[in-house]
Design a protein around this motif. Structure first.
Motif, short mmCIF file in Angstrom:
data_model
loop_
_atom_site.label_atom_id
_atom_site.label_comp_id
_atom_site.label_asym_id
_atom_site.label_seq_id
_atom_site.Cartn_x
_atom_site.Cartn_y
_atom_site.Cartn_z
N LEU A 1 7.03 10.39 -5.55
CA LEU A 1 7.60 9.00 -5.38
C LEU A 1 7.71 8.33 -6.59
O LEU A 1 8.58 7.46 -6.68
N ASN A 2 7.16 8.88 -7.77
CA ASN A 2 7.69 8.11 -9.01
C ASN A 2 8.89 8.32 -9.42
O ASN A 2 9.76 7.33 -9.56
N MET A 3 9.42 9.62 -9.01
CA MET A 3 10.88 10.01 -9.13
C MET A 3 11.72 9.25 -8.08
O MET A 3 12.76 8.95 -8.49
N GLN A 4 11.26 9.17 -7.00
CA GLN A 4 11.94 8.58 -5.91
C GLN A 4 12.57 6.88 -6.42
O GLN A 4 13.48 6.52 -6.09
N LEU A 5 11.39 6.23 -6.76
CA LEU A 5 11.48 5.03 -7.33
C LEU A 5 12.61 4.93 -8.27
O LEU A 5 13.45 4.00 -8.34
N ASP B 1 0.97 -1.24 -0.10
CA ASP B 1 0.20 -0.10 0.10
C ASP B 1 0.74 1.24 -0.15
O ASP B 1 1.56 1.54 0.93
N VAL B 2 0.92 2.01 -1.27
CA VAL B 2 1.73 3.07 -1.26
C VAL B 2 0.85 4.26 -1.99
O VAL B 2 0.36 3.98 -2.91
N HIS B 3 0.88 5.28 -1.47
CA HIS B 3 0.27 6.57 -1.75
C HIS B 3 0.98 7.78 -2.29
O HIS B 3 2.09 8.07 -1.53
N GLY B 4 0.79 8.44 -3.33
CA GLY B 4 1.57 9.76 -3.61
C GLY B 4 1.90 10.86 -2.58
O GLY B 4 2.69 11.49 -2.74
N ASP B 5 0.89 10.71 -1.64
CA ASP B 5 1.15 11.89 -0.37
C ASP B 5 2.10 11.39 0.70
O ASP B 5 2.33 12.09 1.59
N MET B 6 2.69 10.17 0.74
CA MET B 6 3.62 9.81 1.31
C MET B 6 5.02 10.62 1.22
O MET B 6 5.10 10.79 0.29
N LYS B 7 5.77 10.71 2.41
CA LYS B 7 7.04 11.49 2.33
C LYS B 7 8.02 10.73 1.46
O LYS B 7 8.99 11.20 0.91
N ALA B 8 8.08 9.46 1.43
CA ALA B 8 8.98 8.74 0.88
C ALA B 8 8.34 7.25 0.75
O ALA B 8 7.30 6.67 1.25
N VAL B 9 8.92 6.61 -0.38
CA VAL B 9 8.55 5.20 -0.63
C VAL B 9 9.10 4.27 0.62
O VAL B 9 10.26 4.28 0.80
N PRO B 10 8.23 3.49 1.19
CA PRO B 10 8.40 2.90 2.25
C PRO B 10 9.81 1.79 1.97
O PRO B 10 9.69 1.30 0.83
N GLY C 1 -0.92 4.23 -10.96
CA GLY C 1 -0.43 5.71 -10.68
C GLY C 1 -0.27 6.04 -9.32
O GLY C 1 -1.09 5.68 -8.35
N LEU C 2 0.86 7.01 -9.01
CA LEU C 2 0.92 7.54 -7.90
C LEU C 2 0.86 8.99 -7.81
O LEU C 2 1.52 9.69 -8.85
N ALA C 3 -0.23 9.61 -7.23
CA ALA C 3 -0.53 10.96 -7.44
C ALA C 3 0.50 11.96 -7.03
O ALA C 3 1.29 11.37 -5.73
N THR C 4 1.25 12.74 -7.84
CA THR C 4 2.20 13.87 -7.32
C THR C 4 1.57 15.27 -6.88
O THR C 4 1.14 15.62 -7.79
N PRO C 5 1.66 15.63 -5.66
CA PRO C 5 1.08 16.93 -5.37
C PRO C 5 1.79 18.26 -6.17
O PRO C 5 3.21 17.92 -6.44
N MET C 6 1.04 19.05 -6.51
CA MET C 6 1.62 20.04 -7.23
C MET C 6 2.31 21.15 -6.46
O MET C 6 1.46 21.60 -5.30
#
Length: 367
Positions: free
Chosen positions: A111-115, A73-82, A99-104
């Motif tokens: 998180l997409n970029m983090q991965l 369970d991963v969501h775009g509003d998390m600070k980092a990918v667990p 898709g993981l939502a990216t806040p504007m």
């Protein structure tokens, strides 16, 4: 009349399969143990993500595909990918994600970029092609956009110099430019592609994009059997909408690739049907090809009418990556048959079907 129509559909489907899977004279010979079920990390994500990843789960189960999912369970509003998610992907080598939502704005990291950075997924690949039975303005479109995924404008190096003035750095390196160029030419070589086009803006960004072009030119000399050319990004966009069939494999820096892939997807039938993924030396993450961060809207989620085709085709790419080509062929054939028949399509393709209705049709079409 019905018989004639059926014959026409079968003829078109056979023609499309000939493109993806020419008649085989030699049976695929697996290595001992290749049929052992493989673990795949699954990230349903946000919005329509659980709907479309759920569609893939159902189809994989119906095919008895030799894999199983480890779901997180991963969501775009998390600070980092667990950390446990990263460790799962590193262990399994393969991930399928919604898709993981990216806040504007607001300084929240994607998180997409983090991965991509954590796993060094330096190559993004999006295949944009005409699907038989899906009418588009242009025919004979079959473009593969290969995009550098770790630097450029997406380096994340931004700061406010003084109040009201923000500096954002574009970073281009010889190392990253060379390896994306090598991946693009190797892809073309292994997939019997004839041409690689480098997209750039070196007429203005002479050092940064100039280095990218220099790297592409050097790699091109190692593949004399593949035609190489270059195109400025603004002219590229114009040529894409005017004559997209001229393009084959396109290799781009980070930002340009995002724009080019979405443009090509729109030309070929829409982001809802274009597969793709991100790959590095050790890991691969498969997701919707264009607009991978798209999580849909509340209405689509509420009505359960998200288009699962893009992720189903991406999962076929994943099956081929895992060396399960027969399962990939079956899945692609079933999806193409459903599109060709035209009875089960979501709203973005001109239909009214729900996600589940499309999934059921695909399962029924499996041979």
């Amino acid at each position: 009349m019905a018989t004639r129509r059926s014959a026409q559909l079968l003829k078109q489907l056979f023609a499309s399969r000939s493109r993806l899977n020419p008649t085989r004279s030699v049976t695929y010979m697996p290595r001992p143990g290749d049929g052992t079920p493989r673990a795949v990390t699954l990230i349903p994500g946000d919005g329509i993500g659980p709907l479309v990843t759920g569609a893939v789960e159902q189809v994989m189960e119906a095919m008895h595909a030799p894999l199983y999912f480890e779901k997180y369970d991963v969501h775009g509003d998390m600070k980092a990918v667990p950390t446990e998610v990263i460790e799962s992907i590193k262990k399994n080598k393969v991930c399928l994600k919604g898709g993981l939502a990216t806040p504007m704005g607001g300084g929240v990291s994607s998180l997409n970029m983090q991965l991509r950075k954590e796993l060094d997924l330096y190559a993004s690949l999006v295949n944009c092609f005409n699907l038989p039975g899906l009418p588009t303005r242009h025919e004979n479109v079959d473009i593969v956009v290969i995009r550098e995924n770790t630097e450029g404008e997406y380096s994340g190096l931004e700061h406010e110099v003084v109040p009201g003035v923000v500096e954002s750095l574009k970073v281009i390196t010889k190392f990253c430019s060379e390896r994306i160029a090598k991946y693009a030419f190797e892809y073309a070589y292994l997939n019997n592609r004839k041409k690689v086009t480098a997209v750039h803006k070196a007429n203005i960004m002479k050092l940064a994009d100039g280095l990218f072009l220099e790297s592409c030119r050097e790699v091109a000399t190692q593949y004399p059997g593949i035609k190489y050319n270059e195109i400025i990004v603004d002219n590229c966009c114009m040529q894409l909408v005017a004559k997209p069939e001229q393009f084959d494999v396109m290799v781009t820096p980070n930002l340009y690739g995002n724009l080019v892939a979405n443009t090509a997807a729109g030309i070929a039938g829409g982001t809802g049907v274009m597969p793709g993924g991100n790959v590095g030396a050790d890991h691969a993450v498969f997701e919707q090809g264009a607009s991978a961060g798209n999580v849909g809207n509340e209405k689509v989620v509420e009505q359960q009418k998200a288009n699962p085709v893009a992720l189903l085709l991406s999962s076929a790419m994943m099956l081929r990556h895992l060396q399960f080509p027969a399962f990939a062929d079956r899945l692609e054939t079933a999806v193409e048959q459903v599109i060709l028949e035209g009875k089960h399509r979501t709203k973005d393709l001109g239909g009214t079907s729900t996600t589940q209705e499309v999934v059921d049709a695909v399962i029924d079409a499996l041979d």
